[in-house]
Motif scaffolding. Structure first.
Motif, mmCIF file in Angstrom:
data_model
loop_
_atom_site.group_PDB
_atom_site.id
_atom_site.type_symbol
_atom_site.label_atom_id
_atom_site.label_comp_id
_atom_site.label_asym_id
_atom_site.label_seq_id
_atom_site.Cartn_x
_atom_site.Cartn_y
_atom_site.Cartn_z
ATOM 1 N N LYS A 5 -8.934 -2.541 0.600
ATOM 2 C CA LYS A 5 -7.753 -1.940 -0.052
ATOM 3 C C LYS A 5 -6.401 -2.495 0.391
ATOM 4 C CE LYS A 5 -9.892 2.537 -1.016
ATOM 5 N NZ LYS A 5 -10.212 2.281 -2.410
ATOM 6 N N SER A 6 -6.332 -3.163 1.539
ATOM 7 C CA SER A 6 -4.998 -3.580 1.988
ATOM 8 C C SER A 6 -4.442 -4.691 1.098
ATOM 9 C CB SER A 6 -5.029 -4.010 3.453
ATOM 10 O OG SER A 6 -5.860 -5.125 3.612
ATOM 11 N N ASN A 29 0.830 -1.216 0.000
ATOM 12 C CA ASN A 29 0.000 0.000 0.000
ATOM 13 C C ASN A 29 0.861 1.262 0.000
ATOM 14 O OD1 ASN A 29 -1.883 -2.164 1.748
ATOM 15 N ND2 ASN A 29 -2.881 -0.997 0.130
ATOM 16 N N VAL A 65 -2.975 2.398 3.498
ATOM 17 C CA VAL A 65 -4.351 2.460 2.969
ATOM 18 C C VAL A 65 -4.906 3.879 3.134
ATOM 19 C CG1 VAL A 65 -6.724 1.643 3.292
ATOM 20 C CG2 VAL A 65 -4.826 0.001 3.303
ATOM 21 N N GLU A 107 -3.462 5.996 0.481
ATOM 22 C CA GLU A 107 -4.031 5.698 -0.840
ATOM 23 C C GLU A 107 -5.381 6.375 -1.032
ATOM 24 O OE1 GLU A 107 -2.352 1.359 -1.396
ATOM 25 O OE2 GLU A 107 -4.418 1.500 -2.093
#
Ligand code: ATP
Ligand code: TZP
Ligand code: MG
Ligand code: MG
Length: 271
Positions: free
Chosen positions: A262-263, A184, A226, A229
């Motif tokens: 998302k990870s 990430n 994360v 991001e």
């Protein structure tokens, strides 16, 4: 480590609101305090030799950062570190600029020797220089990567007998036996000063609430990446200033659903 365990540790930080004692550099002090507050931890910066042992002794973790080191502050780090070691408070170390000057390299190695450092976090060149290798670094930014970062992290963890976190495009978190590789983050993090330093303090926040420090460090790095991001998706186009503000917002807002969707990480053996 399951994704829900990462979210569980984040929840624990928010619930327990651990006190994080930072002896850090003058560049990142405000950003570090705001980042820890946004996440849900309670930052304190305290440097005087007269008070650091007392403060470190009541903290959930102690974060030492040599970004703008001075002899008097280094002495405070030794006093605070010894008090933390005596009280079982984990000590997290950011060897900012190790390898750039002899004073930084020697101080970083001295702190590693005199104190029980639970986790060290730096860019590849900093970790290499603390571990006795001579990777080039100019100032505090790592620049071009000179070798195999995974191997470097594992050999540094074995040599220094501590948990090593090497950050960059991918992050490696290892105790020398097993390793998490975390994918990430966003490149715009390198255009905001203190994003490495704040991460080291965020690792301190997770280490304050989880005894398995490998897991704590990996969860901290993943959560941080994360949040970055999500902030970058919204504001990277606008530039580092807007990103920095939104990043603080996302450290506050990030939740289990974000981490679950998302990870990106995997656990590997280190041999
Ligand atoms: P440097 O001074 O070399 O930038 P640093 O101490 O600021 O080092 P970084 O290695 O930049 O620390 O790490 C800070 C955060 O930025 C970490 O979360 C890391 O994953 C992220 N990061 C750094 N470079 C990138 C990149 N190219 N792509 C994605 N994330 C990155
Ligand atoms: N100079 C001394 S410390 C510092 C600078 C620019 C901040 C470094 O922060 P980071 O997190 O390593 O980018
Ligand atoms: Mg940086
Ligand atoms: Mg740094």
């Amino acid at each position: 480590m399951e994704k829900r365990e990462i979210a569980g540790l984040l929840e624990k930080v928010r619930k327990e609101n651990p006190l994080i004692h930072n002896i850090t550099n003058v560049v990142v002090t405000n950003f570090t305090a705001n980042g820890l507050l946004a996440l849900g931890a309670s930052p304190v910066m305290a440097y005087a030799q007269e008070e650091v042992a007392e403060m470190a002794g009541i903290a959930g973790s102690l974060v030492l950062n040599i970004g703008t080191l001075l002899p008097e502050i280094v002495q405070s780090m030794v006093i605070a570190g010894k008090a933390a070691n005596e009280q079982g408070v984990p000590v997290i170390f950011d060897p900012v600029g190790a390898g750039a000057t002899a004073y930084r390299t020697e101080t970083a190695r001295r702190l590693m020797e005199e104190l029980e450092i639970a986790i060290i976090r730096g860019n590849a060149a900093e970790i290499a220089n603390v571990a006795g290798e001579n990777w080039s670094i100019r100032g505090v930014d790592s620049g071009e990567i000179a070798g195999d970062v995974f191997k470097l992290a594992v050999s540094a963890a074995k040599k220094l007998e501590t948990i090593v976190v090497v950050t960059g495009k991918d992050d490696i978190v290892t105790d020398g036996r097993s390793a998490f590789v975390i994918h990430n983050g966003h490149s715009i993090l390198t255009r905001v000063t203190g994003t490495g330093c704040l991460l080291t303090s965020v690792i301190g926040a997770f280490a304050a609430v989880e005894k398995d420090l490998l897991k704590a460090a990996a969860a901290a790095v993943t959560t941080y990446g994360v949040a970055a991001e999500i902030a970058a998706e919204k504001y990277a186009d606008r530039g580092p200033g807007s990103f920095q503000t939104e990043f603080l917002n996302q450290l506050y807002l990030i939740n289990e659903e974000d981490i679950s969707s998302k990870s990106k990480y995997e656990k590997q053996g280190a041999d």
